[in-house]
Motif scaffolding. Structure first.
Motif, PDB file in Angstrom:
ATOM      1  N   ASN A  66       0.872  -1.154   0.000  1.00 14.25           N
ATOM      2  CA  ASN A  66       0.000   0.000   0.000  1.00 14.25           C
ATOM      3  C   ASN A  66       0.922   1.220   0.000  1.00 14.25           C
ATOM      4  O   ASN A  66       1.724   1.396   0.910  1.00 14.25           O
ATOM      5  CB  ASN A  66      -0.881  -0.035   1.252  1.00 14.25           C
ATOM      6  CG  ASN A  66      -1.838   1.126   1.322  1.00 14.25           C
ATOM      7  OD1 ASN A  66      -1.929   1.918   0.395  1.00 14.25           O
ATOM      8  ND2 ASN A  66      -2.562   1.220   2.432  1.00 14.25           N
ATOM      9  N   ILE A  67       0.823   2.058  -1.028  1.00 14.26           N
ATOM     10  CA  ILE A  67       1.711   3.217  -1.109  1.00 14.26           C
ATOM     11  C   ILE A  67       0.898   4.501  -1.122  1.00 14.26           C
ATOM     12  O   ILE A  67      -0.300   4.498  -1.387  1.00 14.26           O
ATOM     13  CB  ILE A  67       2.607   3.157  -2.363  1.00 14.26           C
ATOM     14  CG1 ILE A  67       1.763   3.110  -3.625  1.00 14.26           C
ATOM     15  CG2 ILE A  67       3.558   1.990  -2.294  1.00 14.26           C
ATOM     16  CD1 ILE A  67       2.557   3.315  -4.881  1.00 14.26           C
ATOM     17  N   GLY A  68       1.541   5.593  -0.838  1.00 16.42           N
ATOM     18  CA  GLY A  68       0.888   6.897  -0.869  1.00 16.42           C
ATOM     19  C   GLY A  68       0.050   7.178   0.364  1.00 16.42           C
ATOM     20  O   GLY A  68      -0.854   8.006   0.324  1.00 16.42           O
ATOM     21  N   GLY A  69       0.300   6.503   1.450  1.00 10.59           N
ATOM     22  CA  GLY A  69      -0.453   6.734   2.672  1.00 10.59           C
ATOM     23  C   GLY A  69      -1.567   5.712   2.836  1.00 10.59           C
ATOM     24  O   GLY A  69      -1.975   5.039   1.890  1.00 10.59           O
ATOM     25  N   VAL A  70      -2.100   5.634   4.045  1.00 11.69           N
ATOM     26  CA  VAL A  70      -3.104   4.632   4.384  1.00 11.69           C
ATOM     27  C   VAL A  70      -4.408   4.883   3.625  1.00 11.69           C
ATOM     28  O   VAL A  70      -5.072   3.957   3.177  1.00 11.69           O
ATOM     29  CB  VAL A  70      -3.356   4.629   5.911  1.00 11.69           C
ATOM     30  CG1 VAL A  70      -4.429   3.626   6.280  1.00 11.69           C
ATOM     31  CG2 VAL A  70      -2.061   4.336   6.651  1.00 11.69           C
ATOM     32  N   ASN A  71      -4.794   6.139   3.452  1.00 12.97           N
ATOM     33  CA  ASN A  71      -6.079   6.465   2.842  1.00 12.97           C
ATOM     34  C   ASN A  71      -6.011   6.624   1.324  1.00 12.97           C
ATOM     35  O   ASN A  71      -7.013   6.981   0.713  1.00 12.97           O
ATOM     36  CB  ASN A  71      -6.635   7.754   3.454  1.00 12.97           C
ATOM     37  CG  ASN A  71      -6.899   7.589   4.942  1.00 12.97           C
ATOM     38  OD1 ASN A  71      -7.258   6.509   5.383  1.00 12.97           O
ATOM     39  ND2 ASN A  71      -6.692   8.658   5.698  1.00 12.97           N
ATOM     40  N   SER A  72      -4.879   6.380   0.723  1.00 10.28           N
ATOM     41  CA  SER A  72      -4.757   6.629  -0.718  1.00 10.28           C
ATOM     42  C   SER A  72      -5.443   5.555  -1.550  1.00 10.28           C
ATOM     43  O   SER A  72      -5.916   5.838  -2.645  1.00 10.28           O
ATOM     44  CB  SER A  72      -3.284   6.738  -1.124  1.00 10.28           C
ATOM     45  OG  SER A  72      -2.693   5.460  -1.136  1.00 10.28           O
ATOM     46  N   GLY A  73      -5.468   4.322  -1.070  1.00  6.62           N
ATOM     47  CA  GLY A  73      -6.075   3.238  -1.832  1.00  6.62           C
ATOM     48  C   GLY A  73      -5.239   2.827  -3.033  1.00  6.62           C
ATOM     49  O   GLY A  73      -5.737   2.167  -3.943  1.00  6.62           O
TER      50      GLY A  73
END
Length: 157
Positions: A66-73
């Protein structure tokens, strides 16, 4: 007298030609052996021990992160193979547990990839990503052990 005078310059000319040919041959031999010797030493210095290949993540899937932060999806599926200089001290692994080197490499790469921005995964920046992975793994291992980083699979969703 005329015959004696003709022979002297003719012998002198022939002698100078023979001397010139010997000199040219000697110089050519010296240069040729010097160049061949230099190429042989360059070839030997460019050779290295065969590396040890470590495939990161699952054998089929590679790494799924999971990349770009937890909420990025956003998810990254990437296959990475790292070629390391063989460690003479390390005992070959037995069983299914990865070696300590493999664990350090995997941890470093996962942390590095998760810290990257989405823009850093642009296909034009793939060589930079390989270089960053190589440098960070070398830092975590404490020495210059990484020969090359290969990206075998790359899917960004």
């Amino acid at each position: 007298m005329a015959d004696g005078e003709k022979k002297f310059p003719l012998i002198l000319i022939v002698g100078m030609i023979v001397f010139g040919l010997l000199l040219a041959g000697g110089v050519s031999y010296f240069i040729a052996t010097k160049i061949v010797a230099d190429k042989a030493t360059d070839h030997k210095s460019s050779q290295r021990d065969p590396g040890v290949f470590i495939k990161l993540g699952d054998a089929k899937e590679g790494l799924i992160l999971n990349i770009g932060g937890v909420n990025s999806g956003r998810y990254l599926k990437i296959g990475i193979i790292i070629e390391l200089k063989p460690d003479k001290k390390e005992v070959p692994k037995e069983g299914k547990l990865p070696s300590p080197t493999e664990i350090k490499v995997l941890d470093t790469v996962v942390q590095l990839l998760r810290a990257q921005k989405i823009e850093d995964f642009d296909p034009s920046k793939q060589e930079q990503l390989k270089e960053v992975i190589k440098n960070e793994v070398n830092k975590s291992l404490g020495e210059e052990r990484v020969y090359e980083v290969y990206i075998t699979n790359f899917v960004l969703q």
